[in-house]
Design a protein around this motif. Structure first.
Motif, PDB file in Angstrom:
ATOM      1  N   SER A   1     -20.082  -2.099  70.250  1.00  0.00           N
ATOM      2  CA  SER A   1     -18.853  -2.839  70.513  1.00  0.00           C
ATOM      3  C   SER A   1     -19.088  -3.891  71.588  1.00  0.00           C
ATOM      4  CB  SER A   1     -17.724  -1.903  70.948  1.00  0.00           C
ATOM      5  OG  SER A   1     -18.009  -1.371  72.225  1.00  0.00           O
TER       6      SER A   1
ATOM      7  N   MET B   1     -18.024  -4.867  75.222  1.00  0.00           N
ATOM      8  CA  MET B   1     -17.415  -4.189  76.367  1.00  0.00           C
ATOM      9  C   MET B   1     -16.528  -5.122  77.175  1.00  0.00           C
ATOM     10  SD  MET B   1     -20.547  -1.854  77.813  1.00  0.00           S
ATOM     11  CE  MET B   1     -19.662  -1.424  79.293  1.00  0.00           C
ATOM     12  N   TYR B   2     -17.096  -6.263  77.611  1.00  0.00           N
ATOM     13  CA  TYR B   2     -16.394  -7.182  78.500  1.00  0.00           C
ATOM     14  C   TYR B   2     -16.641  -8.622  78.075  1.00  0.00           C
ATOM     15  CZ  TYR B   2     -16.682  -3.095  81.572  1.00  0.00           C
ATOM     16  OH  TYR B   2     -16.609  -1.828  82.087  1.00  0.00           O
TER      17      TYR B   2
ATOM     18  N   THR C   1     -10.874  -5.817  85.903  1.00  0.00           N
ATOM     19  CA  THR C   1     -10.714  -6.104  84.479  1.00  0.00           C
ATOM     20  C   THR C   1      -9.251  -5.978  84.059  1.00  0.00           C
ATOM     21  OG1 THR C   1     -11.017  -3.842  83.609  1.00  0.00           O
ATOM     22  CG2 THR C   1     -13.015  -5.152  83.999  1.00  0.00           C
TER      23      THR C   1
ATOM     24  N   ALA D   1      -9.344  -2.183  73.078  1.00  0.00           N
ATOM     25  CA  ALA D   1     -10.429  -1.647  73.900  1.00  0.00           C
ATOM     26  C   ALA D   1     -11.157  -2.740  74.690  1.00  0.00           C
ATOM     27  CB  ALA D   1     -11.431  -0.904  73.016  1.00  0.00           C
ATOM     28  N   LEU D   2     -11.111  -3.971  74.234  1.00  0.00           N
ATOM     29  CA  LEU D   2     -11.822  -5.064  74.889  1.00  0.00           C
ATOM     30  C   LEU D   2     -11.213  -5.366  76.253  1.00  0.00           C
ATOM     31  CD1 LEU D   2     -13.957  -7.346  74.728  1.00  0.00           C
ATOM     32  CD2 LEU D   2     -12.164  -8.763  73.742  1.00  0.00           C
ATOM     33  N   GLU D   3     -12.082  -5.567  77.250  1.00  0.00           N
ATOM     34  CA  GLU D   3     -11.621  -5.888  78.598  1.00  0.00           C
ATOM     35  C   GLU D   3     -12.168  -7.244  79.023  1.00  0.00           C
ATOM     36  OE1 GLU D   3     -11.717  -2.609  81.535  1.00  0.00           O
ATOM     37  OE2 GLU D   3     -12.448  -1.407  79.853  1.00  0.00           O
TER      38      GLU D   3
END
Length: 137
Positions: free
Chosen positions: A4, A6-7, A43, A50-52
Motif C-alpha cells: 500500500s 503509507m504517506y 499526519t 488508510a492513506l495519510e
C-alpha cells in the motif's frame, strides 16, 4: 512485495497553521502528532481512508503553474475526491479556503477546482462524472 501507500508528503512552513487548514477547513482528521529527534511527525487523513498525508516542515510550495503548461493550470500535489463537490465547495469557501477560481467547473471527467493551502500547495478537488467513474484527472 509492496502492499500500500503509507504517506504522501506535503511540505509546509508552519505545521500548526497547516494542521488547522487541513482539519478545520478541509475536514481531514489528525492521525499522528509525535515530536521526534528529526522533527515533528504530523499526519492527517480523509476520514475512513488508510492513506495519510505527512505535513513536513520544509520550504513552501510554489502554487503556480509550470512554465509552458497547457492552459496555465497547475495540478494539485494531492487529489481529493468528493461525492458532491459543489456542496463541499460551499462549505469550504465558508470556512475560508482559498481557490484558484470562483466556482467549480465541469470538465470531461466530472467536476473540478483547486484549493490552495497556506503555503501555496495546490490541492486538487474532484468529483468523478457519473458515466466515467474510472480514472481521469
Amino acid at each position: 512485495m509492496l502492499t500500500s501507500v503509507m504517506y504522501v508528503t506535503i511540505n509546509v512552513t508552519d505545521q500548526d497553521r497547516s494542521l488547522r487548514f487541513y482539519t478545520d477547513q478541509l475536514g481531514l482528521e489528525k492521525r499522528v502528532d509525535h515530536p521526534g529527534p528529526e522533527g515533528r511527525f504530523l499526519t492527517v487523513g480523509v476520514p475512513g481512508s488508510a492513506l495519510e498525508f505527512l505535513l513536513w516542515p520544509h520550504a513552501a510550495g510554489s502554487g503556480q503553474p509550470a512554465e509552458g503548461e497547457p492552459g496555465g493550470r497547475a495540478l494539485g500535489v494531492v487529489f481529493l475526491e468528493s461525492d458532491d463537490l459543489r456542496k463541499d465547495f460551499a462549505v469550504w469557501r465558508d470556512r475560508g479556503v482559498t481557490f484558484d477560481q470562483p466556482e467549480p467547473e465541469d470538465y470531461p471527467f466530472g467536476v473540478r477546482i483547486e484549493a490552495v493551502d497556506p503555503d501555496g500547495n495546490r490541492i486538487a478537488l474532484r468529483q468523478r462524472g457519473r458515466a466515467n467513474g474510472a480514472g481521469g484527472a
